[in-house]
Enzyme design. Structure first.
Site, PDB file in Angstrom:
ATOM      1  N   SER A 145      38.948  20.194  54.331  1.00 61.80           N
ATOM      2  CA  SER A 145      38.546  19.276  53.244  1.00 61.80           C
ATOM      3  C   SER A 145      39.563  18.175  53.097  1.00 61.80           C
ATOM      4  CB  SER A 145      38.862  20.385  52.034  1.00 61.80           C
ATOM      5  OG  SER A 145      38.898  19.590  50.771  1.00 61.80           O
ATOM      6  N   TYR A 158      43.729  26.768  47.930  1.00 64.98           N
ATOM      7  CA  TYR A 158      42.631  25.994  48.536  1.00 64.98           C
ATOM      8  C   TYR A 158      43.231  25.192  49.677  1.00 64.98           C
ATOM      9  CZ  TYR A 158      38.176  23.657  49.601  1.00 64.98           C
ATOM     10  OH  TYR A 158      37.169  23.099  50.331  1.00 64.98           O
TER      11      TYR A 158
END
Ligand SMILES: NC(=O)c1ccc[n+]([C@@H]2O[C@H](COP(=O)([O-])OP(=O)(O)OC[C@H]3O[C@@H](n4cnc5c(N)ncnc54)[C@H](O)[C@@H]3O)[C@@H](O)[C@H]2O)c1
Length: 266
Positions: A145, A158
């Site tokens: 990401s 995350y």
């Protein structure tokens, strides 16, 4: 159908292929003639004779081994694997307004995110790469990401989980090159809505950023967050993943490519 990528007839394993980015990757692989084995907790809406669903919890070693064995049986080898399944729960490290409250990071959330986003990538890659070493070729694509490259307010765990993935990509590329196995990463930025962008996700993100859900939504298509001024299409990630899986990318390994319209929080 085009065979420019040479993926026709190849067997590819995709995790989390029933929704969002994974489903877009699956559709593009099917367009390119590949046979896809989707390991997910639930079956997706998209159906095709070349798409096989195997109920899989990617955090469970036995279920992961079953996924790899099922894929191998189709034509005797696994061309590539896409480690796409992942979750995200915004949390702040310390919440002075509500210590130990709903949006302060706790051990359970930390372990859940690392289990689905990191442990699974080790398990799935190990099961598939054991087979790729024997067959003498293979491609591993890890879904990272933009938050994992740049860091992100309210998404530290995350981001850390995706940073771990980038470490897998770089290290495995070095370990596995001698077996003719490439390992690459893809790092999307702000994308069209997927299963990850639930109302509770948006509420949590707004809280951790001390802003409103409306302001978070306005940012999805703002040039101040993304220079191209729009969210990414899921197919734009699907296209890059298909390219990386193909021999057109035969000299690319060990890198994670940002697909984020120029976005960087750096
Ligand atoms: N959506 C974005 O903007 C964005 C941006 C950057 C990176 N990503 C990454 O892309 C990947 C896909 O995310 P998405 O946005 O399409 O989300 P999504 O929720 O739409 O899809 C994720 C899929 O993974 C599956 N899954 C979750 N836990 C699983 C488990 N334990 N075992 C098997 N399958 C499981 C879900 O059932 C779902 O089908 C994730 O790794 C995510 O971190 C997404």
């Amino acid at each position: 159908m085009s065979d420019w990528l040479g993926l026709d007839g190849k067997t590819i394993v995709v995790t989390g292929g029933s929704s969002g980015i994974g489903a877009a990757i699956v559709k593009e692989l099917i367009n390119n003639g590949a046979t896809v084995v989707n390991g997910d907790l639930k079956e997706g809406e998209f159906k095709d004779p070349k798409l096989k669903y195997v109920h899989t919890d990617v955090t469970d070693p036995d279920e992961v081994e079953n996924l790899a064995a099922t894929a191998e049986k189709i034509n005797g080898e696994i061309w590539g694997v896409v480690n796409n399944a992942g979750i995200n729960k915004p949390r702040v490290l310390v919440d002075p307004k509500d210590p130990h409250g709903k949006y302060e990071l706790d051990v359970k959330t930390f372990e859940q995110i690392f289990s689905v986003n990191v442990k699974s990538v080790f398990l799935v890659s190990q099961a598939v790469v054991r087979r790729m070493v024997k067959q003498g070729h293979g491609v591993v694509v890890n879904m990272s990401s933009e938050a994992g490259l740049e860091g992100s307010v309210g998404q530290s765990v995350y981001s850390a989980s995706k940073g771990a993935i980038n470490g897998f990509t770089r290290s495995w590329a070095k370990e596995l090159g001698k077996y003719n196995i490439r390992v690459v990463g893809v790092a999307p930025g702000i994308m069209e809505a997927t299963g990850l962008r639930t109302p509770s996700y948006e509420e949590a993100l707004a809280y951790t950023r001390d802003t409103t859900v409306e302001a978070i939504r306005a940012g999805y298509s703002s040039t101040s967050t993304t220079p191209l001024g729009r969210s990414g299409k899921l197919s734009e990630v699907g296209d890059l993943v298909n390219y990386f899986l193909s021999n057109r990318a035969s000299y690319i390994t060990g890198v994670t490519t940002n697909v984020a319209g120029g976005k960087s929080r750096g």
